[in-house]
Design an enzyme around this catalytic site. Structure first.
Site, PDB file in Angstrom:
ATOM      1  CG  ASP A 125     -10.785  17.308 -13.389  1.00 18.42           C
ATOM      2  OD1 ASP A 125     -10.160  16.873 -14.372  1.00 18.42           O
ATOM      3  OD2 ASP A 125     -11.658  16.647 -12.796  1.00 18.42           O
ATOM      4  CE  LYS A 142     -13.998   9.836 -17.944  1.00 11.65           C
ATOM      5  NZ  LYS A 142     -13.850   9.475 -16.547  1.00 11.65           N
ATOM      6  CE1 TYR A 181     -18.242  12.234 -13.893  1.00  9.70           C
ATOM      7  CE2 TYR A 181     -17.013  12.219 -11.845  1.00  9.70           C
ATOM      8  CZ  TYR A 181     -17.820  11.581 -12.770  1.00  9.70           C
ATOM      9  OH  TYR A 181     -18.215  10.294 -12.551  1.00  9.70           O
ATOM     10  NE  ARG A 196      -3.070  -0.095   3.157  1.00 12.72           N
ATOM     11  CZ  ARG A 196      -2.509   0.301   4.309  1.00 12.72           C
ATOM     12  NH1 ARG A 196      -2.102   1.541   4.454  1.00 12.72           N
ATOM     13  NH2 ARG A 196      -2.379  -0.539   5.323  1.00 12.72           N
TER      14      ARG A 196
HETATM   15  C1  LIG Z   1     -13.512  15.733 -15.527  1.00  9.74           C
HETATM   16  C2  LIG Z   1     -13.580  14.489 -14.691  1.00  9.74           C
HETATM   17  N1  LIG Z   1     -12.970  14.467 -13.485  1.00  9.74           N
HETATM   18  C3  LIG Z   1     -13.021  13.370 -12.689  1.00  9.74           C
HETATM   19  C4  LIG Z   1     -13.726  12.246 -13.077  1.00  9.74           C
HETATM   20  C5  LIG Z   1     -13.785  11.057 -12.153  1.00  9.74           C
HETATM   21  O1  LIG Z   1     -12.850  10.101 -12.535  1.00  9.74           O
HETATM   22  P1  LIG Z   1     -13.033   8.506 -12.371  1.00  9.74           P
HETATM   23  O2  LIG Z   1     -14.231   8.111 -13.155  1.00  9.74           O
HETATM   24  O3  LIG Z   1     -11.734   7.986 -12.897  1.00  9.74           O
HETATM   25  O4  LIG Z   1     -13.221   8.243 -10.913  1.00  9.74           O
HETATM   26  C6  LIG Z   1     -14.361  12.214 -14.313  1.00  9.74           C
HETATM   27  C7  LIG Z   1     -15.101  11.006 -14.749  1.00  9.74           C
HETATM   28  O5  LIG Z   1     -15.898  11.052 -15.667  1.00  9.74           O
HETATM   29  C8  LIG Z   1     -14.294  13.379 -15.143  1.00  9.74           C
HETATM   30  O6  LIG Z   1     -14.909  13.424 -16.330  1.00  9.74           O
END
Ligand SMILES: Cc1ncc(COP(=O)(O)O)c(C=O)c1O
Length: 361
Positions: free
Chosen positions: A174, A199, A103, A52
């Site tokens: 982000d 992504k 998101y 971990r």
């Molecule tokens: C812009 C953005 N940030 C964070 C996330 C969350 O990531 P995860 O699905 O890998 O937990 C997403 C998921 O769609 C996203 O589009």
């Protein structure tokens, strides 16, 4: 030259960094690629000790993504695990400024923390820089997503960073949609970058993974301790796959972006489309169907090449009506379809989409 003399490293451009960073050493018989180290524990007395606390495969991925973003990277089990570890940085009752469109998992977490009295949220339109700058005055943390998901709004990151730092607040960006190849928030002054590596970075719709990058050694230590303490650590296979994906990010993105730009041109002329949203870069496009939600739902079921699926950033083109998710804010148009443009032939993508659009007109 003796082998312990420092060797000056050339500063490579991003496409080269994507291919080169995070490799094993160039000694005879070393593999070119970082092996998959499946280990829950290590022989005592070293730096790792337990599964971990670290893993050579995670470290290779972290080195490569950190090199591209210009900071030190920590991989997390998912993007949302990274988001929640970052939100935990703020003190009780502190103010978090966040985009009204982002998101839904990220703004959902902020709303949940606010409902439980953990923090105060101020939601802003990230395109209204004056309003964001004003909101920064009270902030402990400013959360940006740029471009936003799924509205594709773009924030003025340097202006927001200046206002946030004046107030003593940290800025998180982000960077999932732009990727470090199109935008490097740390070089624009942001303190922390977060990714859903699920992504574009992994890029093949087969991995769920998150990452945070920072230049601040104290923030890095705090986040590493929290990640290891709560166990939001990545899967080893996931980091290995994401590193493999990262190797081709530049060529995938170049092709997907070129496809997106061509589709934006063609979509703008189609009578079924009331509005096309595209920030001018990247491979995510949003369209608003003139006939609303019903037409949008029909469209997503009529194609043969485009796949009706959530998520984005894979080599294959996918799309979905975002308001099919009940938690998507009502300010996102009901008939908005988010398209994640892949690397297929653009004429095939257009024929398939245009035929379905003609049908729902
Ligand atoms: C812009 C953005 N940030 C964070 C996330 C969350 O990531 P995860 O699905 O890998 O937990 C997403 C998921 O769609 C996203 O589009």
């Amino acid at each position: 030259m003796s082998s312990d003399e420092p060797v000056e490293q050339p500063s490579y451009r991003p496409a080269t960094v994507a291919v080169k960073a995070g490799r094993p050493g160039r000694e005879p018989d070393q593999p070119l690629n970082t092996p998959l180290t499946m280990a829950s524990t290590y022989v005592a007395g070293g730096d790792l000790e337990y599964g971990r606390y670290g893993n050579p495969t995670w470290a290779a991925f972290e080195e490569a993504l950190g090199a591209l973003e210009g900071g030190r990277c920590l991989a997390f089990s998912t993007g949302l695990a990274a988001v929640s570890t970052l939100l935990d940085l703020v003190g009780n009752g502190a103010t978090v400024v966040a985009p009204r469109h982002a998101y839904l998992g990220s703004i959902g977490q902020i709303a949940d923390l606010e409902a439980r009295g953990r923090l105060r949220a101020v939601l802003v339109d990230v395109t209204d820089t004056d309003a964001v700058v004003k909101a920064c005055e009270e902030a402990a943390l400013v959360w940006l997503e740029s471009p936003t998901n799924p509205a594709l709004e773009v924030a003025d990151i340097p202006a927001v960073v200046a206002a946030a730092h004046e107030a003593g607040a940290y800025v998180v960006v982000d960077n999932t949609f732009a990727t470090p190849l199109l935008q490097q928030p740390l070089t624009l002054g942001a303190d922390l970058v977060v990714h859903s590596a699920t992504k574009f970075i992994a890029g093949h719709s087969d991995v769920v993974l998150g990452a945070v990058v920072t230049r601040d050694p104290q923030l890095y230590d705090v986040l590493k301790n929290r990640r290891d303490m709560i166990g939001a650590t990545p899967g080893t296979l996931e980091t290995w796959l994401a590193l493999r994906g990262l190797r081709t990010l530049h060529v995938r993105l170049e092709r997907a972006q070129a496809n997106a730009q061509e589709l934006v041109r063609r979509l703008s002329e189609h009578p079924a489309i009331a509005e096309v949203r595209y920030p001018g870069f990247g491979a995510v496009v949003a369209v608003v169907l003139a006939e609303g939600a019903l037409a949008a739902d029909l469209l997503t079921h009529k194609t043969r090449l485009w796949v009706h699926a959530t998520s984005l950033g894979g080599v294959e083109s996918t799309f979905e009506r975002r308001r099919r998710w009940k938690t998507e804010p009502a300010t996102i148009p009901d008939g908005l379809v988010r398209l994640s443009v892949g690397i297929e032939d653009v004429d095939d993508l257009w024929s398939d989409l245009a035929a379905a659009l003609d049908d729902v007109c």
